[in-house]
Write an enzyme that holds these catalytic residues in place. Structure first.
Site, PDB file in Angstrom:
ATOM      1  N   GLU A   3      27.571  41.301  -1.000  1.00 42.52           N
ATOM      2  CA  GLU A   3      27.619  39.845  -0.806  1.00 42.52           C
ATOM      3  C   GLU A   3      29.081  39.513  -0.593  1.00 42.52           C
ATOM      4  O   GLU A   3      29.883  39.558  -1.517  1.00 42.52           O
ATOM      5  CB  GLU A   3      27.026  39.129  -2.026  1.00 42.52           C
ATOM      6  CG  GLU A   3      26.677  37.670  -1.762  1.00 42.52           C
ATOM      7  CD  GLU A   3      27.857  36.756  -1.976  1.00 42.52           C
ATOM      8  OE1 GLU A   3      28.519  36.400  -0.969  1.00 42.52           O
ATOM      9  OE2 GLU A   3      28.121  36.394  -3.129  1.00 42.52           O
ATOM     10  N   CYS A  22      31.831  31.548  -2.350  1.00 42.24           N
ATOM     11  CA  CYS A  22      31.419  32.043  -1.036  1.00 42.24           C
ATOM     12  C   CYS A  22      30.530  31.035  -0.316  1.00 42.24           C
ATOM     13  O   CYS A  22      30.518  30.986   0.920  1.00 42.24           O
ATOM     14  CB  CYS A  22      30.716  33.382  -1.180  1.00 42.24           C
ATOM     15  SG  CYS A  22      29.341  33.371  -2.347  1.00 42.24           S
TER      16      CYS A  22
END
Length: 454
Positions: A227, A261
Site C-alpha cells: 500500500e 495516503c
C-alpha cells in the site's frame, strides 16, 4: 538506530539499538515455533484473543494516544480515535473471521470439491509512522485471525509505539512469538524477507520502499501486499452541497497534517462553482488552528519531522517555480518544531512535475475543471490510483466517475476512509493487493482445494 524525537519541540527523548543478528534469529525461530501451535488454535480462541487485544487498546487508549502524539505529532484527540479504531477492527474480525474462513463447497459433476482457507506462516510487516497503530492493526487482526503469526518492523521514528503494541499483544494473552516487534535496519529487512521461515510480506509506505520490498519479495517468490502513495482527487460538481463539500475538502486534505495516503491532495472544482468554493475553502483553511498537539483546541500538529517539513517546503517552492499561485500559507512556522502553515496553491500548469507528485503535508492543490471529462482527465493524470472522493447529486455523473476514474476506491459525497468491512487499496503505482474486509483476509491464506472423486 531508532529514535523518539518530539516533532512539536525537536527534543530527542529516547534511542533504541538496532536488533543484532542473534535477536533476529531468535525472533524468526520463535515465530516459526509459534506458528506451529497458533495455526491449530481453534478459530473461536483466536477470536477471543482479538477481543482481549481490543480490551487492552481501549483500556489504555489515553496512554497509547500520548505515545502517538509524542512520536509523530498527531493531535491527542485524533490519536485516541486511532487507537479506538484499532480496537474496533479487532472486534470486527473477531466477529466475522470464522465465516470468512469457513470451508466452501464448489458444485462439480465429477465429485465433491471443498475449498479451505489455511494460514501460511510468518507475515513480515514493514509499517510507516503516519498512523503508527492503525497501519499495524488493520493487517494484524486478519492475519492473526487466519492463523498466521506476525513479525513487525516499524518506522524508525515510532519505536515506542511499536513496543507498546507488542506489549498490548502480550497483555492480551497472545502466545510467545505470535506477534513480535524488531528494530531492523534496511539491510536486515532484505535478509528477513529472504528467510525461508517468512511466508509473506506486507508494506505500507513510500513508492521507493514498495519497489525495494516488492523486488525482494519477488526474488524470494513470496506474496506481498504493497500500500503505497496516493495523490487522491476530490472532485466537486455544480450539484454538490457546497458547504458539505468545502468541509470535506478541509478535512480530507488537512487531517493528520496532510500526512495520509488517502488525503484529498488535489481539489478539482467545476468552473461554474469555482469562485464560491474557492472563497469558502480559503476562509476555512485560514481558520485552522495549528499548534501544540497536546492542546485540545489544536486541529493541526507538526509534521512528523524536520525532514518531512523541509521536503514539503521544497515541493511548494518547486510548484511556485513551475507557475503555481500561492493563495495562502506557503512557509514553515517560526519557533521550534516541524510546523508548516496550511497552504493552498492554484493554477499549477499542465506539464508541471508537481502535478504528478504526492505532496505529503498540509498543502492543497486546487484546479478549475470545465466538465466531467476534464475532471476525469485531470484526476487520472498522476501515476497514482489509490482513492477518490466525488461530490455530486447527478446520477449520470456518478456513473461516469464510477466507470472512468482509475483508482482502487471511489466515495461519493463522502471522504475516502478505511473501514474494516471494505476493501482498501489502489492501482497503478499506489500498490498491489488489498487490506481489510474479506479481501484483506484472503491475502494471507492458502486457498486449498480438497477434491474427492465421485
Amino acid at each position: 538506530m531508532y529514535r523518539t524525537i518530539n516533532p512539536a519541540t525537536g527534543a530527542h527523548l529516547a534511542s533504541f539499538e538496532d536488533a543484532d543478528p542473534a535477536a533476529v534469529e531468535a525472533a524468526l525461530s520463535a515465530g516459526s515455533r509459534a506458528f506451529d501451535a497458533w495455526r491449530g488454535t481453534p478459530i473461536a480462541a483466536r477470536a477471543q484473543a482479538l477481543e482481549r487485544l481490543a480490551d487492552q487498546l481501549e483500556r489504555h487508549a489515553d496512554d497509547h494516544a500520548r505515545l502517538i502524539t509524542l512520536e509523530m505529532g498527531k493531535p491527542l484527540a485524533a490519536a485516541r480515535a486511532e487507537v479506538l479504531k484499532c480496537a474496533a477492527n479487532c472486534r470486527w474480525y473477531a466477529a466475522h473471521g470464522a465465516a470468512m474462513l469457513a470451508p466452501e463447497t464448489v458444485p462439480h459433476p465429477a465429485g465433491h470439491a471443498e475449498v479451505r482457507h489455511e494460514p501460511i506462516g510468518i507475515v513480515f510487516a514493514v509499517m510507516p509512522w503516519n498512523f503508527p497503530y492503525w497501519q499495524v492493526v488493520r493487517f494484524l487482526a486478519p492475519a492473526l485471525m487466519a492463523g498466521n503469526v506476525v513479525l513487525l518492523k516499524h518506522a524508525s521514528n515510532t519505536p515506542q509505539c511499536a513496543a507498546a503494541l507488542e506489549r498490548a499483544g502480550i497483555d492480551a494473552g497472545l502466545p510467545q512469538g505470535v506477534f513480535q516487534n524488531l528494530y531492523l535496519t534496511r539491510d536486515q529487512v532484505a535478509r528477513v524477507i529472504e528467510d525461508s521461515r517468512v511466508a509473506a510480506v506486507t508494506l505500507t509506505g513510500s513508492e521507493g520502499a514498495g519497489i525495494s520490498v516488492g523486488a525482494a519479495s519477488g526474488r524470494a517468490l513470496k506474496p506481498c501486499v504493497l500500500e503505497l502513495g496516493g495523490s487522491d482527487p476530490l472532485i466537486v460538481m455544480p450539484s454538490a452541497d457546497l458547504d458539505r463539500a468545502v468541509a470535506a475538502a478541509v478535512t480530507g486534505r488537512f487531517q493528520n497534517s496532510g500526512q495520509s495516503c488517502v488525503c484529498a491532495k488535489r481539489i478539482l472544482v467545476h468552473r461554474d462553482i469555482y469562485p464560491q468554493f474557492r472563497a469558502a475553502f480559503v476562509t476555512a483553511v485560514e481558520a485552522l488552528r495549528v499548534g501544540d498537539p497536546t492542546d485540545s483546541s489544536t486541529e493541526l500538529g507538526p509534521l512528523s519531522s524536520d525532514a518531512a517539513r523541509d521536503e514539503i517546503a521544497g515541493q511548494v517552492a518547486q510548484a511556485l517555480a513551475e507557475g503555481a499561485t500561492l493563495v495562502t500559507g506557503g512557509q514553515a512556522l517560526p519557533g521550534p518544531g516541524a510546523f508548516y502553515a496550511p497552504t493552498i496553491l492554484e493554477g499549477l500548469p499542465e506539464g508541471a512535475a508537481t502535478r504528478r507528485e504526492e505532496l505529503f503535508g498540509p498543502v492543497a492543490l486546487v484546479f478549475e475543471v470545465a466538465n466531467v471529462d476534464d475532471a476525469i482527465r485531470v484526476a487520472n493524470e498522476t501515476p497514482f490510483g489509490l482513492g477518490s472522493s466525488v461530490w455530486t447529486q447527478d446520477a449520470g455523473e456518478r456513473a461516469r466517475f464510477a466507470a472512468d476514474l482509475a483508482c482502487g476506491m471511489t466515495f461519493f459525497n463522502a471522504n475516502t476512509v478505511s473501514d474494516p468491512a471494505l476493501p482498501f487499496g489502489g492501482t497503478k503505482r499506489s500498490g498491489i493487493g488489498r487490506e481489510l474486509g474479506r479481501w484483506g483476509m484472503m491475502e494471507f491464506v492458502n486457498v486449498r482445494l480438497v477434491f474427492t472423486a465421485a
